[in-house]
Design a protein around this motif. Sequence first.
Motif, PDB file in Angstrom:
ATOM      1  N   ALA A  45       0.664  -1.338  -0.077  1.00  0.00           N
ATOM      2  CA  ALA A  45       0.127  -0.137  -0.036  1.00  0.00           C
ATOM      3  C   ALA A  45       0.750   1.193  -0.053  1.00  0.00           C
ATOM      4  CB  ALA A  45      -1.088  -0.035   1.230  1.00  0.00           C
ATOM      5  N   GLU A  46       1.921   0.927   0.487  1.00  0.00           N
ATOM      6  CA  GLU A  46       2.850   2.162   0.622  1.00  0.00           C
ATOM      7  C   GLU A  46       3.906   2.761  -0.777  1.00  0.00           C
ATOM      8  OE1 GLU A  46       3.244   0.276   3.408  1.00  0.00           O
ATOM      9  OE2 GLU A  46       1.400   1.572   4.017  1.00  0.00           O
ATOM     10  N   GLY A  47       3.504   1.529  -1.765  1.00  0.00           N
ATOM     11  CA  GLY A  47       4.361   1.556  -2.931  1.00  0.00           C
ATOM     12  C   GLY A  47       5.677   0.802  -2.937  1.00  0.00           C
ATOM     13  N   GLU A  48       5.823   0.501  -1.707  1.00  0.00           N
ATOM     14  CA  GLU A  48       7.194  -0.419  -1.709  1.00  0.00           C
ATOM     15  C   GLU A  48       7.003  -1.768  -2.168  1.00  0.00           C
ATOM     16  OE1 GLU A  48      10.139   0.769  -0.254  1.00  0.00           O
ATOM     17  OE2 GLU A  48       8.924   2.705  -0.229  1.00  0.00           O
ATOM     18  N   GLU A  49       8.134  -2.323  -2.769  1.00  0.00           N
ATOM     19  CA  GLU A  49       8.146  -4.066  -3.319  1.00  0.00           C
ATOM     20  C   GLU A  49       8.393  -4.457  -2.088  1.00  0.00           C
ATOM     21  OE1 GLU A  49      11.452  -6.175  -5.366  1.00  0.00           O
ATOM     22  OE2 GLU A  49      10.445  -4.859  -6.876  1.00  0.00           O
ATOM     23  N   ALA A  50       7.457  -5.749  -1.884  1.00  0.00           N
ATOM     24  CA  ALA A  50       7.511  -6.584  -0.716  1.00  0.00           C
ATOM     25  C   ALA A  50       8.068  -8.004  -1.299  1.00  0.00           C
ATOM     26  CB  ALA A  50       5.983  -6.953  -0.326  1.00  0.00           C
ATOM     27  N   ALA A  51       8.195  -8.298  -2.447  1.00  0.00           N
ATOM     28  CA  ALA A  51       8.680  -9.383  -3.104  1.00  0.00           C
ATOM     29  C   ALA A  51       8.545  -9.501  -4.672  1.00  0.00           C
ATOM     30  CB  ALA A  51       7.794 -10.460  -2.705  1.00  0.00           C
ATOM     31  N   ARG A  52       9.711 -10.382  -5.330  1.00  0.00           N
ATOM     32  CA  ARG A  52       9.431 -10.520  -6.653  1.00  0.00           C
ATOM     33  C   ARG A  52       9.923 -11.696  -6.977  1.00  0.00           C
ATOM     34  NH1 ARG A  52      12.634  -7.175  -9.970  1.00  0.00           N
ATOM     35  NH2 ARG A  52      11.949  -5.583  -8.794  1.00  0.00           N
ATOM     36  N   GLY A  53       9.490 -12.258  -8.201  1.00  0.00           N
ATOM     37  CA  GLY A  53       9.379 -13.542  -8.592  1.00  0.00           C
ATOM     38  C   GLY A  53       9.796 -13.758 -10.103  1.00  0.00           C
ATOM     39  N   THR A  54      10.295 -14.759 -10.378  1.00  0.00           N
ATOM     40  CA  THR A  54      10.811 -15.088 -11.629  1.00  0.00           C
ATOM     41  C   THR A  54      10.386 -16.596 -12.004  1.00  0.00           C
ATOM     42  OG1 THR A  54      12.461 -13.317 -12.037  1.00  0.00           O
ATOM     43  CG2 THR A  54      12.251 -15.102 -13.764  1.00  0.00           C
ATOM     44  N   GLY A  55       9.715 -16.858 -13.209  1.00  0.00           N
ATOM     45  CA  GLY A  55       9.365 -18.247 -13.481  1.00  0.00           C
ATOM     46  C   GLY A  55       9.297 -18.700 -14.987  1.00  0.00           C
ATOM     47  N   THR A  56       9.283 -19.988 -15.162  1.00  0.00           N
ATOM     48  CA  THR A  56       9.376 -20.359 -16.436  1.00  0.00           C
ATOM     49  C   THR A  56       7.714 -21.116 -16.743  1.00  0.00           C
ATOM     50  OG1 THR A  56      10.438 -22.444 -16.026  1.00  0.00           O
ATOM     51  CG2 THR A  56      11.799 -20.708 -16.781  1.00  0.00           C
ATOM     52  N   PHE A  57       7.299 -20.930 -17.882  1.00  0.00           N
ATOM     53  CA  PHE A  57       6.008 -21.407 -18.160  1.00  0.00           C
ATOM     54  C   PHE A  57       5.959 -22.147 -19.520  1.00  0.00           C
ATOM     55  CE2 PHE A  57       5.750 -17.625 -15.478  1.00  0.00           C
ATOM     56  CZ  PHE A  57       5.184 -17.907 -14.493  1.00  0.00           C
ATOM     57  N   MET A  58       5.140 -23.133 -19.804  1.00  0.00           N
ATOM     58  CA  MET A  58       4.985 -23.786 -21.034  1.00  0.00           C
ATOM     59  C   MET A  58       3.701 -24.144 -21.381  1.00  0.00           C
ATOM     60  SD  MET A  58       6.386 -27.481 -20.079  1.00  0.00           S
ATOM     61  CE  MET A  58       5.783 -28.508 -21.424  1.00  0.00           C
ATOM     62  N   ARG A  59       3.391 -24.309 -22.813  1.00  0.00           N
ATOM     63  CA  ARG A  59       2.217 -24.543 -23.284  1.00  0.00           C
ATOM     64  C   ARG A  59       1.883 -25.885 -22.910  1.00  0.00           C
ATOM     65  NH1 ARG A  59       0.743 -21.320 -28.061  1.00  0.00           N
ATOM     66  NH2 ARG A  59       2.753 -20.154 -28.793  1.00  0.00           N
ATOM     67  N   SER A  60       0.356 -25.971 -22.275  1.00  0.00           N
ATOM     68  CA  SER A  60      -0.158 -27.378 -21.907  1.00  0.00           C
ATOM     69  C   SER A  60      -0.921 -27.928 -23.430  1.00  0.00           C
ATOM     70  CB  SER A  60      -0.982 -27.112 -20.773  1.00  0.00           C
ATOM     71  OG  SER A  60      -2.313 -26.587 -21.255  1.00  0.00           O
ATOM     72  N   ARG A  61      -1.529 -29.062 -23.015  1.00  0.00           N
ATOM     73  CA  ARG A  61      -2.386 -29.745 -24.175  1.00  0.00           C
ATOM     74  C   ARG A  61      -3.647 -29.253 -23.820  1.00  0.00           C
ATOM     75  NH1 ARG A  61       0.519 -35.381 -23.559  1.00  0.00           N
ATOM     76  NH2 ARG A  61       2.175 -34.995 -25.032  1.00  0.00           N
ATOM     77  N   ILE A  62      -4.055 -28.493 -22.824  1.00  0.00           N
ATOM     78  CA  ILE A  62      -5.254 -27.951 -22.463  1.00  0.00           C
ATOM     79  C   ILE A  62      -5.952 -26.719 -23.228  1.00  0.00           C
ATOM     80  CG2 ILE A  62      -6.959 -27.137 -20.501  1.00  0.00           C
ATOM     81  CD1 ILE A  62      -4.697 -28.436 -18.648  1.00  0.00           C
ATOM     82  N   ALA A  63      -6.861 -26.769 -24.006  1.00  0.00           N
ATOM     83  CA  ALA A  63      -7.297 -25.832 -24.973  1.00  0.00           C
ATOM     84  C   ALA A  63      -7.932 -24.839 -23.869  1.00  0.00           C
ATOM     85  CB  ALA A  63      -8.215 -26.288 -26.014  1.00  0.00           C
ATOM     86  N   LEU A  64      -7.672 -23.542 -24.196  1.00  0.00           N
ATOM     87  CA  LEU A  64      -8.333 -22.529 -23.393  1.00  0.00           C
ATOM     88  C   LEU A  64      -9.819 -22.699 -23.422  1.00  0.00           C
ATOM     89  CD1 LEU A  64      -6.063 -19.595 -23.631  1.00  0.00           C
ATOM     90  CD2 LEU A  64      -6.566 -20.547 -21.400  1.00  0.00           C
ATOM     91  N   ALA A  65     -10.338 -22.776 -24.651  1.00  0.00           N
ATOM     92  CA  ALA A  65     -11.953 -22.657 -24.990  1.00  0.00           C
ATOM     93  C   ALA A  65     -12.660 -23.910 -24.350  1.00  0.00           C
ATOM     94  CB  ALA A  65     -11.984 -22.984 -26.364  1.00  0.00           C
ATOM     95  N   THR A  66     -11.820 -25.006 -23.884  1.00  0.00           N
ATOM     96  CA  THR A  66     -12.418 -26.034 -22.971  1.00  0.00           C
ATOM     97  C   THR A  66     -12.675 -25.634 -21.620  1.00  0.00           C
ATOM     98  OG1 THR A  66     -10.610 -27.285 -22.559  1.00  0.00           O
ATOM     99  CG2 THR A  66     -11.430 -27.629 -24.763  1.00  0.00           C
ATOM    100  N   LEU A  67     -12.064 -24.465 -21.312  1.00  0.00           N
ATOM    101  CA  LEU A  67     -12.163 -24.568 -19.705  1.00  0.00           C
ATOM    102  C   LEU A  67     -13.309 -23.604 -19.295  1.00  0.00           C
ATOM    103  CD1 LEU A  67      -8.329 -23.525 -19.260  1.00  0.00           C
ATOM    104  CD2 LEU A  67      -9.463 -25.715 -18.679  1.00  0.00           C
ATOM    105  N   PRO A  68     -14.052 -24.034 -18.132  1.00  0.00           N
ATOM    106  CA  PRO A  68     -14.954 -23.156 -17.481  1.00  0.00           C
ATOM    107  C   PRO A  68     -14.710 -21.912 -17.101  1.00  0.00           C
ATOM    108  CG  PRO A  68     -15.003 -25.514 -16.577  1.00  0.00           C
ATOM    109  CD  PRO A  68     -13.730 -25.212 -17.312  1.00  0.00           C
ATOM    110  N   GLY A  69     -15.366 -20.820 -17.550  1.00  0.00           N
ATOM    111  CA  GLY A  69     -14.975 -19.354 -17.291  1.00  0.00           C
ATOM    112  C   GLY A  69     -14.395 -18.791 -18.221  1.00  0.00           C
TER     113      GLY A  69
END
Length: 152
Positions: free
Chosen positions: A124-148
Amino acid sequence: MPPERSGEAAHFRALESLYAAAPINHLFESRLQIAGPGVARIHFDVDERYFHAAGAAHGTSYFKLLDDAAFYAINSLVTDRFMLTTQFNLLFTRPLSAGPVVAEGRWISGKRRVFVGDARLIDAEGEEAARGTGTFMRSRIALATLPGYSRS
């Protein structure tokens, strides 16, 4: 279809709906905002439900917000498949007390199978409390099949 519900904007709104529909987000009441290609923000209010025994936010809250922000920044660039987190590193820089926080995620690199994203958690004060870095990959799950996930 109205212009805001077609193409890129429709994908962004559908991802925001997908996020809101996820059962975990009933426990972590938060709001996703896809600000543009490769950029996502999660708005969250830390309260005592998320505290550890010493009275500050537990690390699970940090991880959840940072991973989600980086993940959705990446998935904003991928319109057909659900992405998967394959690795995520966290750096905690200060404790979070009660109040609003924003996790800001962004795409760093990758456009085919493996993507790199990072995120930072701002208190809330504009200060950084944490940071993270990740790797992500494509799944076989089609977005269009997901509820929502709906572009209409």
